[in-house]
Scaffold this active site. Sequence first.
Site, PDB file in Angstrom:
ATOM      1  N   HIS A  17       0.842  -1.204   0.000  1.00 35.69           N
ATOM      2  CA  HIS A  17       0.000   0.000   0.000  1.00 35.69           C
ATOM      3  C   HIS A  17       0.877   1.255   0.000  1.00 35.69           C
ATOM      4  O   HIS A  17       0.588   2.221  -0.707  1.00 35.69           O
ATOM      5  CB  HIS A  17      -0.871   0.061   1.267  1.00 35.69           C
ATOM      6  CG  HIS A  17      -1.862  -1.044   1.415  1.00 35.69           C
ATOM      7  ND1 HIS A  17      -1.928  -1.837   2.543  1.00 35.69           N
ATOM      8  CD2 HIS A  17      -2.844  -1.489   0.592  1.00 35.69           C
ATOM      9  CE1 HIS A  17      -2.920  -2.705   2.417  1.00 35.69           C
ATOM     10  NE2 HIS A  17      -3.490  -2.528   1.239  1.00 35.69           N
ATOM     11  N   LYS A  41     -17.376  -6.598   8.366  1.00 30.30           N
ATOM     12  CA  LYS A  41     -16.147  -7.355   8.632  1.00 30.30           C
ATOM     13  C   LYS A  41     -15.686  -7.104  10.061  1.00 30.30           C
ATOM     14  O   LYS A  41     -15.966  -6.057  10.628  1.00 30.30           O
ATOM     15  CB  LYS A  41     -15.030  -6.873   7.695  1.00 30.30           C
ATOM     16  CG  LYS A  41     -15.028  -7.511   6.325  1.00 30.30           C
ATOM     17  CD  LYS A  41     -13.726  -7.147   5.623  1.00 30.30           C
ATOM     18  CE  LYS A  41     -13.711  -7.542   4.157  1.00 30.30           C
ATOM     19  NZ  LYS A  41     -12.526  -6.985   3.478  1.00 30.30           N
ATOM     20  N   ARG A  90      -1.796  -6.057  -8.103  1.00 29.74           N
ATOM     21  CA  ARG A  90      -0.611  -6.881  -7.832  1.00 29.74           C
ATOM     22  C   ARG A  90      -0.409  -7.930  -8.903  1.00 29.74           C
ATOM     23  O   ARG A  90       0.708  -8.239  -9.287  1.00 29.74           O
ATOM     24  CB  ARG A  90      -0.759  -7.593  -6.476  1.00 29.74           C
ATOM     25  CG  ARG A  90      -0.646  -6.681  -5.301  1.00 29.74           C
ATOM     26  CD  ARG A  90      -1.105  -7.355  -4.053  1.00 29.74           C
ATOM     27  NE  ARG A  90      -2.505  -7.729  -4.174  1.00 29.74           N
ATOM     28  CZ  ARG A  90      -3.258  -8.152  -3.183  1.00 29.74           C
ATOM     29  NH1 ARG A  90      -2.747  -8.291  -1.985  1.00 29.74           N
ATOM     30  NH2 ARG A  90      -4.528  -8.451  -3.367  1.00 29.74           N
ATOM     31  N   SER A 129      -2.675  -7.782   3.164  1.00 27.70           N
ATOM     32  CA  SER A 129      -2.922  -7.577   4.598  1.00 27.70           C
ATOM     33  C   SER A 129      -3.300  -8.898   5.262  1.00 27.70           C
ATOM     34  O   SER A 129      -2.896  -9.177   6.391  1.00 27.70           O
ATOM     35  CB  SER A 129      -4.059  -6.570   4.803  1.00 27.70           C
ATOM     36  OG  SER A 129      -3.704  -5.311   4.313  1.00 27.70           O
TER      37      SER A 129
HETATM   38  O1  PNS Z   1      -8.528  -2.879   0.619  1.00 25.91           O
HETATM   39  P1  PNS Z   1      -9.763  -3.499   0.008  1.00 25.91           P
HETATM   40  O2  PNS Z   1     -10.570  -4.218   1.049  1.00 25.91           O
HETATM   41  O3  PNS Z   1      -9.444  -4.353  -1.184  1.00 25.91           O
HETATM   42  O4  PNS Z   1     -10.655  -2.242  -0.535  1.00 25.91           O
HETATM   43  C1  PNS Z   1     -11.905  -2.448  -1.158  1.00 25.91           C
HETATM   44  C2  PNS Z   1     -12.672  -1.132  -1.280  1.00 25.91           C
HETATM   45  C3  PNS Z   1     -12.721  -0.413   0.055  1.00 25.91           C
HETATM   46  C4  PNS Z   1     -11.999  -0.224  -2.280  1.00 25.91           C
HETATM   47  C5  PNS Z   1     -14.109  -1.444  -1.795  1.00 25.91           C
HETATM   48  O5  PNS Z   1     -14.612  -2.534  -1.091  1.00 25.91           O
HETATM   49  C6  PNS Z   1     -15.059  -0.267  -1.609  1.00 25.91           C
HETATM   50  O6  PNS Z   1     -14.904   0.769  -2.209  1.00 25.91           O
HETATM   51  N1  PNS Z   1     -16.049  -0.457  -0.743  1.00 25.91           N
HETATM   52  C7  PNS Z   1     -17.032   0.557  -0.417  1.00 25.91           C
HETATM   53  C8  PNS Z   1     -18.427   0.106  -0.819  1.00 25.91           C
HETATM   54  C9  PNS Z   1     -18.659   0.376  -2.301  1.00 25.91           C
HETATM   55  O7  PNS Z   1     -18.569   1.491  -2.779  1.00 25.91           O
HETATM   56  N2  PNS Z   1     -18.990  -0.689  -3.044  1.00 25.91           N
HETATM   57  C10 PNS Z   1     -19.320  -0.553  -4.449  1.00 25.91           C
HETATM   58  C11 PNS Z   1     -18.305  -1.177  -5.356  1.00 25.91           C
HETATM   59  S1  PNS Z   1     -18.942  -2.714  -5.938  1.00 25.91           S
END
Ligand code: PNS
Length: 162
Positions: A17, A41, A90, A129
């Site tokens: 990150h 979560k 990645r 993570s």
């Molecule tokens: O670090 P991560 O868990 O891979 O990040 C995922 C993240 C936070 C970018 C994604 O889950 C997100 O934006 N969640 C917020 C809810 C949302 O907007 N969902 C719509 C997209 S399908």
Amino acid sequence: MKRAVYPGSFDPVTYGHLDIIKRASEIFDVLIVSVLNNKGKTPLFSVEERVKILKEATKELPNVQVDSFSGLLIDYAAENDLHIAVRGLRAITDFEYELQIAQTNRKLSNGNLDTIFLTTSLEYAYLSSSSVKEIAYFGGDISQCVPDFVAKKINEKFNSNL
Ligand code: PNS
């Protein structure tokens, strides 16, 4: 002024990150790293702890701000007048998931939120993570995965949960 948001769980932030944060901060005038408060979560670190860790880890980068959000990214982006999201890729395994989220966000925001991808530097391509937490849980060495102060906090969490 070009601003972008780098959303994520950051539970915890890894060198992968931080590589994306540093490189994105060189592309944009302001980069807002925003921690998702995902009620579905059970994270290792609270949102407040993750924000604090990210602030410490990015303190040398003056144009990086740290924030948090709940709900949809497109709503948070609209409220904060943000139109570009940054995400790291990645490997090909990330691609399908990321492509779907990026396309959903673009569609739902009526084109107001676009996503740009940076490919993670090869030395961090293996990092996640989840694997960092698993390695630490079993007492492994995570010094190559996260900054020392983060490793200390992760180990403290697992030791206090014993
Ligand atoms: O670090 P991560 O868990 O891979 O990040 C995922 C993240 C936070 C970018 C994604 O889950 C997100 O934006 N969640 C917020 C809810 C949302 O907007 N969902 C719509 C997209 S399908």
